[in-house]
Design an enzyme around this catalytic site. Structure first.
Site, PDB file in Angstrom:
ATOM      1  CG  ASP A   1      57.104 -40.330  45.480  1.00 33.78           C
ATOM      2  OD1 ASP A   1      56.753 -41.521  45.418  1.00 33.78           O
ATOM      3  OD2 ASP A   1      58.037 -39.943  46.208  1.00 33.78           O
TER       4      ASP A   1
ATOM      5  CE  LYS B   1      63.539 -41.818  49.088  1.00 33.41           C
ATOM      6  NZ  LYS B   1      62.232 -41.242  49.393  1.00 33.41           N
TER       7      LYS B   1
ATOM      8  CG  HIS C   1      55.007 -46.006  50.896  1.00 36.74           C
ATOM      9  ND1 HIS C   1      55.531 -45.120  49.982  1.00 36.74           N
ATOM     10  CD2 HIS C   1      56.008 -46.841  51.196  1.00 36.74           C
ATOM     11  CE1 HIS C   1      56.786 -45.406  49.756  1.00 36.74           C
ATOM     12  NE2 HIS C   1      57.110 -46.454  50.489  1.00 36.74           N
TER      13      HIS C   1
ATOM     14  NE  ARG D   1      55.849 -42.353  54.688  1.00 37.48           N
ATOM     15  CZ  ARG D   1      55.873 -41.031  54.781  1.00 37.48           C
ATOM     16  NH1 ARG D   1      56.695 -40.334  54.026  1.00 37.48           N
ATOM     17  NH2 ARG D   1      55.078 -40.401  55.621  1.00 37.48           N
TER      18      ARG D   1
ATOM     19  CG  ASP E   1      61.327 -43.257  46.082  1.00 30.63           C
ATOM     20  OD1 ASP E   1      60.380 -43.639  45.350  1.00 30.63           O
ATOM     21  OD2 ASP E   1      61.140 -42.725  47.193  1.00 30.63           O
TER      22      ASP E   1
HETATM   23  C1  R5P Z   1      58.966 -42.835  50.274  1.00 27.89           C
HETATM   24  O1  R5P Z   1      59.486 -43.728  49.635  1.00 27.89           O
HETATM   25  C2  R5P Z   1      57.850 -42.017  49.731  1.00 27.89           C
HETATM   26  O2  R5P Z   1      57.372 -42.527  48.530  1.00 27.89           O
HETATM   27  C3  R5P Z   1      58.266 -40.579  49.513  1.00 27.89           C
HETATM   28  O3  R5P Z   1      59.253 -40.519  48.507  1.00 27.89           O
HETATM   29  C4  R5P Z   1      58.798 -39.960  50.759  1.00 27.89           C
HETATM   30  O4  R5P Z   1      57.999 -40.294  51.851  1.00 27.89           O
HETATM   31  C5  R5P Z   1      58.867 -38.475  50.617  1.00 27.89           C
HETATM   32  O5  R5P Z   1      59.344 -37.934  51.794  1.00 27.89           O
HETATM   33  P1  R5P Z   1      60.003 -36.505  51.783  1.00 27.89           P
HETATM   34  O6  R5P Z   1      59.077 -35.571  51.060  1.00 27.89           O
HETATM   35  O7  R5P Z   1      60.116 -36.148  53.251  1.00 27.89           O
HETATM   36  O8  R5P Z   1      61.339 -36.625  51.127  1.00 27.89           O
END
Ligand code: R5P
Length: 298
Positions: A216, A190, A125, A92, A167
């Site tokens: 996701d 998001k 990602h 990420r 997102d």
């Molecule tokens: C980020 O864009 C990823 O796709 C996930 O949405 C993110 O890492 C989720 O993180 P969390 O569960 O801590 O909100």
């Protein structure tokens, strides 16, 4: 002659993978000294082709051992060494979001490229960097997709569901999942304010009375999915279920999702978790079989 190597905490995935490949499986023997250093032992003579299964969840703990195993495997005869990391951490952080921030994806990728001939992973990602080939420069990088499996599962369990990505980055997975499953889809926007502080703006699609499946790549704290779930239920969604490729679910993530009103949580078995509902073993096995002759840049 080929061999699958794995650590003893990932045998639930390693055993069926070795069986699907028809390859022998050897477990990396591991002793952790009181000071935290590891002593690792591999089979004393390795065949020319070795695949190491090691997911990079909790990457800080695992990376030192990954480096040691890769170096040791080379010395013991592995001419062609593939890393199978169903979950690839550190993907990420693909740009410096503030001046001076280390671009973890780039440096992890370079390290993996130095240690392995090929890296196979699932739904990495990738956002601003387009392909696994860019992540592991000069090596063979393979990104497999669990999103279509999750889409088909959603269609089977919740016929006619609306697939929603929480997102903008999730659009890539939601699109292929919806296409594979013949479902409609939509994507939220998001804004992240902190590790556990996210705001999600819902898409324009009418969700009132619809059964929604949020999809996701990864759930970590679960706050992204939680915020999306709250918004969807407030807008009148009939139900919200969750499907993710990588079930990190750290700390109270699952409990928070339940509190927000999530009904079912499904995941792939990239990371062993009680929510595992689809298996990536056939995908991994096919990628390893197709990779005969890897070792050059691809
Ligand atoms: C980020 O864009 C990823 O796709 C996930 O949405 C993110 O890492 C989720 O993180 P969390 O569960 O801590 O909100």
């Amino acid at each position: 002659m080929s061999l699958l190597l794995a650590f003893d905490d990932e045998l639930t995935l390693a055993r069926p993978l070795a069986a699907a490949l028809g390859w022998p499986l050897a477990v990396v023997e591991r002793h952790v000294f009181p000071d935290g250093e590891s002593r690792l032992r591999l089979p004393a003579a390795l065949p020319p082709r070795v695949a190491l299964l090691r997911g990079l969840q909790r990457p800080n703990e695992r990376l030192a051992e990954l480096m040691l195993v890769a170096g040791g495997a080379r010395e013991l005869g592995a001419a062609e060494l593939t890393l199978v990391a169903p979950y690839l951490g550190y993907m990420r952080q693909d740009i410096a979001f503030t001046p001076g921030e280390v671009v973890s994806q780039r440096h992890l990728g370079r390290a993996l490229a130095a240690w392995f001939d090929a890296v196979i992973t699932v739904d990495p990602h990738l956002h601003r960097v387009a392909s696994m080939a860019e992540v592991v420069p000069g090596r063979r990088g393979v990104a497999l997709g669990a999103a279509p499996l999750l889409g088909r599962l959603a269609a089977e369990r919740v016929p006619g569901a609306l697939l929603v990505g929480p997102d903008a980055e999730s659009e890539q997975w939601v699109t292929v999942a919806a296409e594979a499953a013949g479902l409609e889809h939509a994507v939220c926007l998001k804004q992240r304010h902190g590790d556990r502080d996210v705001a999600v703006a819902l898409p324009a699609a009418d969700v009132a009375g619809r059964a929604v499946v949020l999809l996701d790549d990864v759930a970590s704290t679960g706050r992204t999915l939680q915020a999306a779930t709250r918004g969807l239920l407030e807008r009148g969604a009939a139900s919200v279920d969750v499907a993710v490729t990588h079930a990190l679910f750290v700390g109270d993530a699952l409990a928070e999702l339940r509190t927000a009103g999530v009904r079912h949580v499904w995941s792939s078995d990239c990371i062993a978790h009680e929510s595992n509902a689809v298996s990536v073993v056939p995908l991994l096995a096919a990628a390893l079989r197709d990779g005969a002759g890897w070792g050059q840049a691809g």
